[in-house]
Scaffold this motif. Structure first.
Motif, PDB file in Angstrom:
ATOM      1  N   TYR A  91      57.062  45.230 110.784  1.00 55.98           N
ATOM      2  CA  TYR A  91      57.307  46.596 110.326  1.00 55.98           C
ATOM      3  C   TYR A  91      57.626  46.650 108.832  1.00 55.98           C
ATOM      4  CZ  TYR A  91      58.847  51.409 110.286  1.00 55.98           C
ATOM      5  OH  TYR A  91      58.949  52.744 110.001  1.00 55.98           O
ATOM      6  N   TYR A  92      58.406  45.664 108.372  1.00 54.65           N
ATOM      7  CA  TYR A  92      58.818  45.686 106.962  1.00 54.65           C
ATOM      8  C   TYR A  92      57.970  44.765 106.085  1.00 54.65           C
ATOM      9  CZ  TYR A  92      62.669  48.483 108.623  1.00 54.65           C
ATOM     10  OH  TYR A  92      63.401  49.495 109.200  1.00 54.65           O
ATOM     11  N   GLY A 275      64.882  41.677  99.108  1.00 53.17           N
ATOM     12  CA  GLY A 275      64.247  40.831 100.121  1.00 53.17           C
ATOM     13  C   GLY A 275      63.567  41.709 101.163  1.00 53.17           C
ATOM     14  N   ALA A 276      63.833  41.414 102.425  1.00 51.68           N
ATOM     15  CA  ALA A 276      63.285  42.237 103.503  1.00 51.68           C
ATOM     16  C   ALA A 276      64.083  43.534 103.549  1.00 51.68           C
ATOM     17  CB  ALA A 276      63.402  41.501 104.825  1.00 51.68           C
ATOM     18  N   ARG A 277      63.439  44.625 103.185  1.00 48.72           N
ATOM     19  CA  ARG A 277      64.181  45.889 103.033  1.00 48.72           C
ATOM     20  C   ARG A 277      64.259  46.631 104.357  1.00 48.72           C
ATOM     21  NH1 ARG A 277      63.776  48.041  97.145  1.00 48.72           N
ATOM     22  NH2 ARG A 277      64.068  46.059  96.098  1.00 48.72           N
ATOM     23  N   GLN A 601      56.896  57.229 104.780  1.00 51.46           N
ATOM     24  CA  GLN A 601      56.600  56.766 103.428  1.00 51.46           C
ATOM     25  C   GLN A 601      56.763  55.254 103.280  1.00 51.46           C
ATOM     26  OE1 GLN A 601      59.539  59.057 101.222  1.00 51.46           O
ATOM     27  NE2 GLN A 601      58.026  60.639 100.755  1.00 51.46           N
ATOM     28  N   ALA A 602      56.075  54.742 102.298  1.00 52.30           N
ATOM     29  CA  ALA A 602      56.334  53.376 101.852  1.00 52.30           C
ATOM     30  C   ALA A 602      56.108  53.355 100.350  1.00 52.30           C
ATOM     31  CB  ALA A 602      55.409  52.388 102.550  1.00 52.30           C
ATOM     32  N   LEU A 603      56.756  52.422  99.683  1.00 53.71           N
ATOM     33  CA  LEU A 603      56.539  52.241  98.251  1.00 53.71           C
ATOM     34  C   LEU A 603      55.912  50.886  98.033  1.00 53.71           C
ATOM     35  CD1 LEU A 603      59.920  53.354  96.612  1.00 53.71           C
ATOM     36  CD2 LEU A 603      57.726  54.527  96.429  1.00 53.71           C
ATOM     37  N   ILE A 689      54.910  39.935  87.778  1.00 51.70           N
ATOM     38  CA  ILE A 689      55.951  38.947  88.044  1.00 51.70           C
ATOM     39  C   ILE A 689      56.258  38.909  89.533  1.00 51.70           C
ATOM     40  CG2 ILE A 689      58.368  38.338  87.624  1.00 51.70           C
ATOM     41  CD1 ILE A 689      57.991  39.844  84.886  1.00 51.70           C
ATOM     42  N   ARG A 690      56.360  40.095  90.131  1.00 53.46           N
ATOM     43  CA  ARG A 690      56.537  40.161  91.580  1.00 53.46           C
ATOM     44  C   ARG A 690      56.107  41.538  92.065  1.00 53.46           C
ATOM     45  NH1 ARG A 690      61.662  39.264  89.416  1.00 53.46           N
ATOM     46  NH2 ARG A 690      62.318  41.225  88.560  1.00 53.46           N
ATOM     47  N   TRP A 691      55.823  41.587  93.354  1.00 61.65           N
ATOM     48  CA  TRP A 691      55.521  42.885  93.939  1.00 61.65           C
ATOM     49  C   TRP A 691      56.193  42.930  95.295  1.00 61.65           C
ATOM     50  CZ3 TRP A 691      52.939  42.873  98.616  1.00 61.65           C
ATOM     51  CH2 TRP A 691      52.287  41.674  98.954  1.00 61.65           C
ATOM     52  N   LEU A 692      56.404  44.131  95.798  1.00 65.37           N
ATOM     53  CA  LEU A 692      57.022  44.245  97.110  1.00 65.37           C
ATOM     54  C   LEU A 692      56.655  45.570  97.743  1.00 65.37           C
ATOM     55  CD1 LEU A 692      59.697  46.375  97.016  1.00 65.37           C
ATOM     56  CD2 LEU A 692      60.489  44.579  95.511  1.00 65.37           C
ATOM     57  N   VAL A 693      56.786  45.589  99.051  1.00 64.05           N
ATOM     58  CA  VAL A 693      56.560  46.820  99.801  1.00 64.05           C
ATOM     59  C   VAL A 693      57.899  47.241 100.384  1.00 64.05           C
ATOM     60  CG1 VAL A 693      55.391  47.852 101.780  1.00 64.05           C
ATOM     61  CG2 VAL A 693      54.196  46.171 100.367  1.00 64.05           C
ATOM     62  N   ASP A 694      58.255  48.510 100.206  1.00 58.29           N
ATOM     63  CA  ASP A 694      59.494  49.043 100.771  1.00 58.29           C
ATOM     64  C   ASP A 694      59.098  50.117 101.786  1.00 58.29           C
ATOM     65  OD1 ASP A 694      61.966  50.094 101.359  1.00 58.29           O
ATOM     66  OD2 ASP A 694      62.604  50.328  99.267  1.00 58.29           O
ATOM     67  N   VAL A 695      59.309  49.813 103.067  1.00 54.41           N
ATOM     68  CA  VAL A 695      58.922  50.752 104.119  1.00 54.41           C
ATOM     69  C   VAL A 695      60.110  51.660 104.426  1.00 54.41           C
ATOM     70  CG1 VAL A 695      58.034  50.958 106.474  1.00 54.41           C
ATOM     71  CG2 VAL A 695      57.382  49.003 105.061  1.00 54.41           C
ATOM     72  N   ASP A 696      59.862  52.946 104.592  1.00 51.46           N
ATOM     73  CA  ASP A 696      60.924  53.948 104.731  1.00 51.46           C
ATOM     74  C   ASP A 696      61.934  53.807 103.588  1.00 51.46           C
ATOM     75  OD1 ASP A 696      59.699  54.550 107.168  1.00 51.46           O
ATOM     76  OD2 ASP A 696      61.038  53.237 108.304  1.00 51.46           O
TER      77      ASP A 696
END
Ligand code: ADP
Ligand code: ZN
Ligand code: ZN
Length: 700
Positions: A91-92, A275-277, A601-603, A689-696
């Motif tokens: 999910y995250y 980290g894991a959001r 939403q997600a970012l 440098i880094r990327w991430l996905v933030d769900v909700d």
């Protein structure tokens, strides 16, 4: 080496090694077994994830390394726990190994099988729940408490939203529910979560008084590694019947889990911000469903998501999945405080504390009562500026100002930590007269001390003003001693940030004031009003908690709010303590604008040396998503810089993606993930440098 084992290990983030690594083993270890495995040059802890696969008839696979020792003194982690971890990973958008290993106590990584076996022997088996100190049922429940408890206990499982004013006795309902559950089922366990570490000691004391010391363990990041291991083992073995903790506790291994309580369920701290959001509140609900455990979400001001999810059926709408339970009355406490709005437009310019508020606090001091003044900004002043040339205390590494801390005469960046001594003169033009602009808690404390210098306490002594915020409580134990001082009546006026608004059961505070809450009214973050409303309601809840004290003093509890927008609907709802009206108005706005909880939403966020590079990655990612199945059901907004665009010389950009369907959003994210990894290796990914996905995501 007759078996192949798929094992979850903590692989470096974004190594794209896949979720699980395969090893060879002579023994068919069952899923959930903890093992040591070679990874690179190290040996690391892993969890056997899938059923073993026989290698008898397989091609001999030279690539498979052998597993190391199994920690088989420990019972394997259960299927429900593994499902929770796998769900959270999916999910995250993280790897199973990352979530699984982060959920285990750090010390497990360093112990040998023998050392672990020794620890386990020290632990005793589950005992009967001792109803100690306090008698079994120390208070008679109110009618509202009785009704709520009966409704929760009526069904088999389900999620309940317990909406109760501060002081309505929610904690007593949790205690009773846990007591009934543990008494009825000797193997049952309960998990109780609170948003802040600071609130755990208070709650722990209450649970231990009721259930005995051995039945209760805590899990939070303020514990030492040996303490955490001991708690974790007690939960995993079933010896601990009750686990209390912060968001990390949602991953505790509890084979007998039958009840989960999420207190102050609206609190933003339940969302992990690095980290894991994950949202521990949302995972708690999922976990409850998976394990057939009841879930109680408690709050005076629920998140709009939970409020919406607990709406009653109406017309075509079948209603939400949660059962809403209301406890509007306060117990043992006075009426909720009277809310007084001070229109700052009518005050002389530059007023910090209006004359009326000053007078009201002064009266309390004279009667020996306590007041709490609340300002959500720490430090002395948010900016230091030169009136001659316009210089401001910008951080050289961030797109933000450094905050002036007068106590140690420093300029400190609250984003990257960069700290310097305050310059004697303007670094740009040499003007010696650089001045603080705006006001933080330090300056407010100083200001109040000046204002009340001439006022005396009932015994003729001087007024005592104290401040509690992240700066005043840095030292170990500082917060406890400062809170103790307030409780024992050594403080007349307490100044602080939101830290003092939460949970604390102060008995002698009869006035709470928010001196400058307007910032959140017009924030670009659509959740800002929701957070402000709950913070103000919660602050108000600190006043007049003891009806007997109020009566003896002949006092009434008051909440004061100084604002330039006295007509704002948020304040009119607050005035009536009317969460329902506030929620209705907010949800109407959200529905009209297609925002959560009516959309999901997600970012996608990227950090790079330049803003162009960060945005180029996001735009390339967006283009790559175009071709994915179901992409037409998900809106991808253009890449934009974050509100604080640069932190520690790193440029940050984000892209919002949104869908009316959670499933559609999830499907897209799952397909997108491998493309994002691949993109990192293309020219567009070079500068990232880094990327991430933030769900909700919580703030946008
Ligand atoms: P909440 O968690 O809703 O803020 P608490 O459960 O902490 O409320 O209760 C507030 C206060 O009222 C506590 O001091 C608690 O011991 C007391 N209390 C709760 N329920 C009862 C009851 N039924 N009878 C008497 N006192 C109660
Ligand atoms: Zn200057
Ligand atoms: Zn900085």
């Amino acid at each position: 080496m007759a078996w192949r084992l798929d094992i979850a290990v903590q692989t470096p983030a974004h190594a794209a090694l896949g979720d699980l690594l395969s090893y060879a083993s002579p023994a068919a270890l069952v899923p959930g077994t903890l093992v040591r495995v070679p990874l690179g040059r190290r040996e690391v802890l892993g969890v056997v994830w899938n059923p073993p696969v026989s290698l008898e008839n397989a091609e001999p696979d030279m690539a498979l390394k052998p597993v190391g020792a199994a920690l088989d003194a420990l019972a394997p982690l259960g299927e429900a726990w593994r499902d929770l971890v796998a769900f959270a990973a999916r999910y995250y958008q993280r790897s199973i190994g990352e979530i699984a290993l982060a959920a285990l106590p750090p010390q497990l990584r360093d112990l040998s099988g023998t050392q672990l076996a020794r620890r386990l022997r020290r632990k005793t088996a589950a005992g009967p729940v001792a109803e100690t100190a306090e008698a079994a049922h120390p208070v008679a429940l109110s009618a509202e408490q009785t009704a709520a408890l009966a409704r929760i206990e009526a069904g088999e499982a389900g999620t309940f939203l317990l909406v109760g004013s501060t002081g309505s006795g929610k904690t007593e309902v949790y205690l009773r529910c846990v007591a009934d559950l543990l008494a009825a089922d000797p193997g049952a366990q309960a998990l109780v979560m609170v948003p802040e570490i600071n609130l755990t000691p208070q709650l722990e004391a209450r649970f231990k008084a009721r259930f005995g010391d051995d039945a209760v363990v805590s899990l939070h990041s303020g514990m030492t590694n040996p303490q955490r291991l001991a708690s974790w083992l007690a939960a995993h073995s079933g010896a601990a019947r009750i686990v209390l903790g912060t968001r990390m506790a949602v991953f505790a291994s509890m084979p007998g889990l039958k009840l989960v309580v999420v207190d102050e369920e609206h609190d933003p701290s339940y969302k992990q911000q690095e980290g894991a959001r994950y949202s521990a509140r949302d995972l708690a609900v999922w976990r409850g469903q998976r394990e057939g455990a009841k879930v109680i979400l408690g709050s005076a001001t629920p998140s709009l998501e939970s409020w919406h999810q607990s709406r009653p059926a109406e017309g075509e709408d079948p209603g939400g999945r949660y059962v809403r339970l209301a406890m509007p009355s306060r117990i043992g406490a006075g009426e909720l405080p009277t809310v007084r709005l001070v229109d700052m437009n009518l005050q002389p310019p530059k007023t910090v504390i209006s004359a009326a508020l000053l007078d009201a606090i002064g009266q309390r001091i004279a009667r020996g009562e306590q007041s709490m003044v609340f300002l959500n900004r720490r430090g002395y002043a948010p900016v230091l500026a030169c009136a001659d040339c316009g210089w401001k205390s910008e951080c050289p590494h961030c797109s933000a100002y450094r905050v002036f801390h007068k106590i140690d005469r420093t300029l400190r960046c609250h984003h990257c930590g960069f700290t310097e001594r305050v310059p004697r003169a303007c670094p740009s033009c040499g003007n010696p007269d650089i001045a603080p602009v705006g006001r933080g808690t330090e300056r407010l404390e100083e200001h109040l001390a000046e204002l009340f210098a001439a006022v005396t306490r009932p015994d003729g002594s001087a007024v005592r003003i104290a401040r509690i915020d992240a700066d005043s409580t840095k030292k170990q134990g500082a917060l406890e001693s400062q809170l103790a001082a307030v409780h024992s009546g050594e403080v007349d006026v307490l100044v602080g940030t939101q830290m003092i608004a939460k949970g604390h059961d102060f008995r002698r505070i009869t006035l709470v004031a928010a001196v400058n809450p307007d910032g959140a009214l017009f924030s670009s973050d659509f959740r800002a009003p929701e957070r402000l409303f709950s913070l103000l309601m919660q602050s108000a809840g600190r006043a007049g908690r003891d009806a007997a004290y109020l009566a003896a003093q002949g006092a009434t509890a008051e909440m004061w709010i100084q604002t330039h927008h006295a007509q704002h609907p948020l304040f009119s709802a607050l005035r009536r303590h009317d969460y329902t009206a506030f929620a209705r108005q907010q949800l109407e706005e959200r529905a009209a604008a297609g925002m959560p909880p009516f959309a999901f939403q997600a970012l996608l966020r990227a950090d790079a040396r330049t803003q162009e590079a960060a945005q180029a990655f996001l735009n390339a990612a967006s283009a790559a998503a175009e071709a994915l199945e179901g992409a037409d059901r998900v809106v991808r907004y253009p890449a934009v810089p974050l509100a604080i665009q640069r932190v520690a010389n790193v440029e940050r950009a984000q892209m919002l993606i949104e869908s009316p369907s959670r499933a559609a959003l999830q499907r897209l994210l799952a397909q997108w993930q491998p493309l994002l990894h691949a993109l990192r290796r293309t020219p567009e990914g070079k500068g990232v440098i880094r990327w991430l996905v933030d769900v909700d995501p919580h703030s946008i």
